[in-house]
Motif scaffolding. Sequence first.
Motif, PDB file in Angstrom:
ATOM      1  N   VAL A  15      42.579   6.479 -20.827  1.00  0.00           N
ATOM      2  CA  VAL A  15      42.396   7.889 -21.164  1.00  0.00           C
ATOM      3  C   VAL A  15      41.431   8.595 -20.222  1.00  0.00           C
ATOM      4  O   VAL A  15      41.648   9.763 -19.858  1.00  0.00           O
TER       5      VAL A  15
ATOM      6  N   THR B 188      42.828  11.676 -17.971  1.00  0.00           N
ATOM      7  CA  THR B 188      42.332  12.988 -18.397  1.00  0.00           C
ATOM      8  C   THR B 188      41.618  13.716 -17.276  1.00  0.00           C
ATOM      9  O   THR B 188      41.786  14.917 -17.101  1.00  0.00           O
ATOM     10  N   THR B 189      40.822  12.983 -16.504  1.00  0.00           N
ATOM     11  CA  THR B 189      39.970  13.628 -15.496  1.00  0.00           C
ATOM     12  C   THR B 189      40.612  13.705 -14.120  1.00  0.00           C
ATOM     13  O   THR B 189      39.981  14.210 -13.189  1.00  0.00           O
TER      14      THR B 189
ATOM     15  N   ILE C  11      37.618  14.179 -22.654  1.00  0.00           N
ATOM     16  CA  ILE C  11      38.083  12.792 -22.767  1.00  0.00           C
ATOM     17  C   ILE C  11      38.202  12.380 -24.233  1.00  0.00           C
ATOM     18  O   ILE C  11      39.223  11.828 -24.673  1.00  0.00           O
TER      19      ILE C  11
ATOM     20  N   HIS D  95      41.024  13.971 -26.085  1.00  0.00           N
ATOM     21  CA  HIS D  95      42.318  13.356 -25.810  1.00  0.00           C
ATOM     22  C   HIS D  95      42.511  12.085 -26.645  1.00  0.00           C
ATOM     23  O   HIS D  95      43.638  11.779 -27.052  1.00  0.00           O
TER      24      HIS D  95
END
Length: 427
Positions: free
Chosen positions: A47, A51-52, A285, A288
Motif C-alpha cells: 500500500v 499510494t505514494t 497511506i 488507503h
Amino acid sequence: MMFFGTLVLLIMLVFGMPVAFALGIAGMVGLFTIGGLSMVEGILRTVALSTTSSYELLTIPMFILMAEFIIVSRIADELFDCAKTWIGRTPAGLAISTALAGAGFGAISGSSTASAATLSATTIPAMLRNDYNPRFASGVVAISGPLAMLIPPSIALILYGLIADISIGKLLIAGIIPGLLVTCVIILTSLLLVMIFPHFAPAGRAYSMAEKFRSLTIIGPMVILITLVTGCIYLGIATPTESASLGAFGAMCIALARKRLSFQSFYTALRKAAATSCMIVMIIICAHIFSYYFTLTGVTQDLVALVASLDVETWVILLLIILLYLVLGCFMDQIAILFLTVPITLPIILALGYDPFWFGVVVIITAEIGLVTPPIGLNVFVVSAYSNVKVKDIFIGVSPHVVAHLLVIALLAIFPAIVTWLPETVR
C-alpha cells in the motif's frame, strides 16, 4: 463486518488518536476480520508504494513549500496595506481589505490555517485601532482564512482530486470562479452588516492617487507569481506538479529579493514543509488501508444500490449529503472528512448524475463552514490565539457569514455551471 471496523475508527477518533493512525489501525482490524493476518500483511507490503508513487502527489509538498516561502517573505502585510490604500476610506473598508487580502494570500499559500493566522496578526489590530467592532472584525478574518481551501493552489482540492481520481489541473481551475464568488459574498455580507449597524465599522482615512499606485508596485511580484502558477495550468503549459515547483521557486525568489530569506528561515521553511507533507502522506497511506477494507465489504456498492432504489428526488439526496458534511465539519478535521467520506459519497453523486468537479468545490465550501462553526471551529481558535478576541465573540461575529456561505452552496446547486464552465475550457 463493515460496522466493526467503522466502530473501531470512531472510538479512536473520539479518544483523540491522530487521524492517520486511527484510519490505519481501523483498516487493519477490519481487514483482519475479513481475511485474517495474511490479508493484512499482503496489503501492508504494497500500500505505501502504490499510494505514494503517483506523480501528482508531488504537487502537495511543492505548494506547501511555496506557502512557507510566502510566509517568510511577509507579503501578506503588503496585500492588506495595498487593499486598504485603495478602499480603506469607505465604510467597512478595512473589512473588505481583509477579504481581498485573504483571497490574495489564499492564492499563493493554499493553507487556511496559515492564512487565518497571518490575517489575524495583520488585520485585526489595524481594524481595532480604527474602532471596529471586535466581533465584526474577527468574524471577517475567521471567514476569510478558509478562502485558501478554495482558491488555487488549494491543498484540499488536490487531496480531493487524488481521492476522486480526476484531473487536478481542471479541479484547481474549477475553484477560481467559486473562490471569487465567495470573496464577493464575504464583502457583500460585511457591507450589509455595516449598513444595518453603522457603528461596526467607521470610515478610514483617504489616500492620494500616488500612494495608491505606489502600493500596486509592492504586490507586483505576487501577481506575477499567481499568474505564473494558475496561468501555466490553465493554458496547458505545465502540469500542476510543474506549476507547483515553479511557484515554490518563485516564492523563494520573492523572499530573497525582499531580503527575508536567511539560512535559518530557509531551513525552517523546508522543515515545516517536509513535516506537513509527511503528515498528509501518512494520512493518504492509512486512508488507503481503510478504503481496502471498505471496498472488500462492498459498502460503497450497497449504498449506491440503496440510493438508486429510493423513490425520492435527486436534490433530496444531495441535500442530505451536504447536511452530512456540514455536521461532520463541526466535529472533525477537514482532511479526515475528505478521506473518510469521498470514497463513499462520490459514487452516489456520480450515480445521481452530478459532476465530480462541481461536487469537489461544494465539499470544500462546506469544509470552509466547518472551520468556523462550533464546537471545533479550528480557524476560530487560531484567530482567537493570535488576536486575543474571545472565542465566543468570534463565533458570534462569523455567524452571518456562515448563513451567506449556505446561500452560496444553494446557488451552486441551482447553477452548477458556475463551477463547471471554466474547467471545460482548459486546454
